[in-house]
Write an enzyme that holds these catalytic residues in place. Structure first.
Site, PDB file in Angstrom:
ATOM      1  N   ASN A  31       3.216   4.195   2.114  1.00 23.47           N
ATOM      2  CA  ASN A  31       2.859   5.532   1.645  1.00 23.47           C
ATOM      3  C   ASN A  31       1.936   6.152   2.694  1.00 23.47           C
ATOM      4  O   ASN A  31       0.769   5.798   2.779  1.00 23.47           O
ATOM      5  CB  ASN A  31       2.138   5.413   0.281  1.00 23.47           C
ATOM      6  CG  ASN A  31       1.605   6.746  -0.201  1.00 23.47           C
ATOM      7  OD1 ASN A  31       1.935   7.805   0.345  1.00 23.47           O
ATOM      8  ND2 ASN A  31       0.755   6.711  -1.225  1.00 23.47           N
ATOM      9  N   LYS A  81       0.864   9.090   2.828  1.00 16.81           N
ATOM     10  CA  LYS A  81       0.014  10.149   2.253  1.00 16.81           C
ATOM     11  C   LYS A  81       0.054  11.392   3.151  1.00 16.81           C
ATOM     12  O   LYS A  81       1.076  11.640   3.785  1.00 16.81           O
ATOM     13  CB  LYS A  81      -1.412   9.634   2.041  1.00 16.81           C
ATOM     14  CG  LYS A  81      -1.441   8.312   1.268  1.00 16.81           C
ATOM     15  CD  LYS A  81      -2.789   7.952   0.773  1.00 16.81           C
ATOM     16  CE  LYS A  81      -2.744   6.561   0.168  1.00 16.81           C
ATOM     17  NZ  LYS A  81      -3.972   6.196  -0.502  1.00 16.81           N
ATOM     18  N   GLU A  88      -3.677   9.167  -6.994  1.00 10.34           N
ATOM     19  CA  GLU A  88      -4.235  10.395  -6.401  1.00 10.34           C
ATOM     20  C   GLU A  88      -3.622  11.631  -7.052  1.00 10.34           C
ATOM     21  O   GLU A  88      -4.276  12.660  -7.200  1.00 10.34           O
ATOM     22  CB  GLU A  88      -4.018  10.382  -4.878  1.00 10.34           C
ATOM     23  CG  GLU A  88      -4.945   9.370  -4.228  1.00 10.34           C
ATOM     24  CD  GLU A  88      -4.422   8.772  -2.936  1.00 10.34           C
ATOM     25  OE1 GLU A  88      -3.500   9.333  -2.322  1.00 10.34           O
ATOM     26  OE2 GLU A  88      -4.959   7.716  -2.537  1.00 10.34           O
ATOM     27  N   GLU A 114      -1.329  -0.427  -8.990  1.00  8.72           N
ATOM     28  CA  GLU A 114      -2.311  -0.055  -7.974  1.00  8.72           C
ATOM     29  C   GLU A 114      -3.664   0.197  -8.628  1.00  8.72           C
ATOM     30  O   GLU A 114      -3.937   1.315  -9.099  1.00  8.72           O
ATOM     31  CB  GLU A 114      -1.866   1.212  -7.253  1.00  8.72           C
ATOM     32  CG  GLU A 114      -0.557   1.080  -6.513  1.00  8.72           C
ATOM     33  CD  GLU A 114      -0.491   2.054  -5.338  1.00  8.72           C
ATOM     34  OE1 GLU A 114      -0.287   1.588  -4.232  1.00  8.72           O
ATOM     35  OE2 GLU A 114      -0.688   3.253  -5.556  1.00  8.72           O
ATOM     36  N   GLY A 119      -7.517   2.276  -0.772  1.00  2.79           N
ATOM     37  CA  GLY A 119      -8.246   2.872   0.353  1.00  2.79           C
ATOM     38  C   GLY A 119      -9.684   2.413   0.477  1.00  2.79           C
ATOM     39  O   GLY A 119     -10.466   3.008   1.215  1.00  2.79           O
ATOM     40  N   SER A 149      -5.239  -1.669  -0.702  1.00  4.63           N
ATOM     41  CA  SER A 149      -5.833  -2.377   0.444  1.00  4.63           C
ATOM     42  C   SER A 149      -5.026  -3.598   0.893  1.00  4.63           C
ATOM     43  O   SER A 149      -5.603  -4.587   1.352  1.00  4.63           O
ATOM     44  CB  SER A 149      -7.292  -2.754   0.139  1.00  4.63           C
ATOM     45  OG  SER A 149      -8.068  -1.586  -0.046  1.00  4.63           O
ATOM     46  N   GLY A 189      -0.778   1.733   1.754  1.00  2.00           N
ATOM     47  CA  GLY A 189      -1.280   3.023   2.238  1.00  2.00           C
ATOM     48  C   GLY A 189      -1.739   2.916   3.683  1.00  2.00           C
ATOM     49  O   GLY A 189      -0.938   2.955   4.614  1.00  2.00           O
TER      50      GLY A 189
HETATM   51  C1  PEP Z   1      -1.849   3.674  -1.896  1.00  2.53           C
HETATM   52  O1  PEP Z   1      -2.445   4.730  -1.859  1.00  2.53           O
HETATM   53  O2  PEP Z   1      -0.731   3.623  -2.427  1.00  2.53           O
HETATM   54  C2  PEP Z   1      -2.472   2.506  -1.306  1.00  2.53           C
HETATM   55  C3  PEP Z   1      -2.117   1.348  -1.752  1.00  2.53           C
HETATM   56  O3  PEP Z   1      -3.416   2.725  -0.327  1.00  2.53           O
HETATM   57  P1  PEP Z   1      -4.188   1.608   0.535  1.00  2.53           P
HETATM   58  O4  PEP Z   1      -3.184   0.564   0.943  1.00  2.53           O
HETATM   59  O5  PEP Z   1      -4.758   2.342   1.698  1.00  2.53           O
HETATM   60  O6  PEP Z   1      -5.248   1.024  -0.349  1.00  2.53           O
END
Ligand code: PEP
Length: 252
Positions: free
Chosen positions: A9, A11, A97, A167, A173, A213, A234
Site C-alpha cells: 500500500n 498510500k 486511515e 491491521e 506506520g 510495520s 505500507g
Molecule cells: C498500512 O497502512 O496498511 C500499513 C500496514 O502501513 P505500515 O506497514 O507502514 O505500518
C-alpha cells in the site's frame, strides 16, 4: 491451501516516475513466479502508468479505495469499473486511515465491498483496533464489529472472493509491530467468526493478511503463523528491496 498474498500500500507517496521505477523493480524481482501472490497499490492517478510497468509480470495492480456507485455526479470519486478499466485486480477498502480521517463507517465499507465484487475486483477489507481499544481489552469486539459491518449480508460465494487484512491501528506506520502471538490470536478469532457466520470451508479458504510495520526482519516470523496468510505492507513497500525481501519470506 491458502496462497500467501503480499500487497504493498503505497498510500499518497511517489511521483509518477518514482512509482514506475518502483513497480519496474518489483516486477523484475517477482518475474512470473506465482507461488506467492503479489500486488502493489499506487495512488489512483498513477494506476495506469504503474500497470504498464507491471505488464508481463505476476505482480497485480490494486487501488487504495473506490466509491460504491458505478457512475454519475460524484465529484472526485472513482468507480470499481473504472479501476478494472485501468487494469486493477484489487482494491483496499476500509483502511484505518479512511475510517479515521475520512470517517468511513463499516456500512460505507460494505457498500464498497459489494460494488467492488460486482465489478470483479478483489477487495482487501481492513479491520483493526486502536491502542485505547486494545488497552481496554476491546480488540476482539472491535474487529468483530468491523468485520461483521463490512461484510454485511454477503453470501458465502461472495466472501470467498475477498481478502481480509488485520491491521492494528497502533502498529500502522509506528514501527511497533504486533507480536506474532498477538497477530495470530486475532487472525484465529477472525477465522472463527467466518466459520460461525458461514462454514468451515469458507473460513478455511479466506486469506487474512496482517498489516502494521511489517518489514524484511519481522515478516518471516509473522508469516509462519497458521492463520496469517500474507501481509499488507505500507512503509516497507516503498523500497523494492525491502518489499521483495517480504515476498521472499512468504516463499519459505
Ligand atoms: C498500512 O497502512 O496498511 C500499513 C500496514 O502501513 P505500515 O506497514 O507502514 O505500518
Amino acid at each position: 491451501m491458502r496462497r500467501k498474498f503480499i500487497a504493498g500500500n503505497w498510500k499518497m507517496n511517489t511521483t509518477r516516475a518514482e512509482g514506475v521505477a518502483l513497480a519496474t523493480a518489483v516486477a523484475n524481482g517477482v518475474g512470473t513466479q506465482a507461488d506467492v501472490e503479489v500486488a502493489v497499490c499506487p495512488p489512483s492517478v498513477y494506476l495506469a502508468a504503474v500497470g504498464e510497468a507491471l505488464a508481463g509480470s505476476a505482480v497485480g495492480l490494486g487501488a487504495q479505495n473506490c466509491y460504491h456507485e458505478a457512475k454519475g455526479a460524484f465529484t472526485g470519486e472513482v468507480s470499481p469499473a473504472m479501476l478494472v478499466d485501468v487494469g486493477c485486480k484489487y482494491v483496499i477498502l476500509g483502511h484505518s486511515e479512511r475510517r479515521a480521517t475520512f470517517k468511513e463507517t463499516s456500512a460505507d465499507v460494505n457498500r464498497k465491498v459489494v460494488a467492488a465484487l460486482a465489478a470483479q475486483l478483489t477487495p482487501i477489507v481492513c479491520v483493526g483496533e486502536t491502542l485505547d481499544e486494545r488497552k481496554a481489552n476491546r480488540t476482539k469486539a472491535v474487529v468483530r464489529e468491523q468485520l461483521e459491518g463490512s461484510l454485511g449480508l454477503l453470501t458465502a460465494e461472495q466472501v470467498v472472493k475477498l481478502v481480509i487484512a488485520y491491521e492494528p491501528v497502533w502498529a500502522i506506520g509506528t514501527g511497533v509491530v504486533a507480536t506474532t502471538e498477538q497477530a495470530e490470536e486475532v487472525h484465529a478469532d477472525l477465522r472463527k467468526l467466518l466459520e460461525t457466520r458461514y462454514t468451515s470451508q469458507v473460513a478455511a479458504s479466506v486469506r487474512i493478511q496482517y498489516g502494521g510495520s511489517v518489514n524484511a526482519e519481522n515478516a518471516a516470523s509473522l508469516l509462519s503463523q497458521p492463520n496469517i496468510d500474507g501481509a499488507l505492507v505500507g512503509g516497507a513497500s516503498l523500497k523494492a528491496e525491502g518489499f521483495l525481501a517480504i515476498v521472499a519470506a512468504a516463499r519459505k
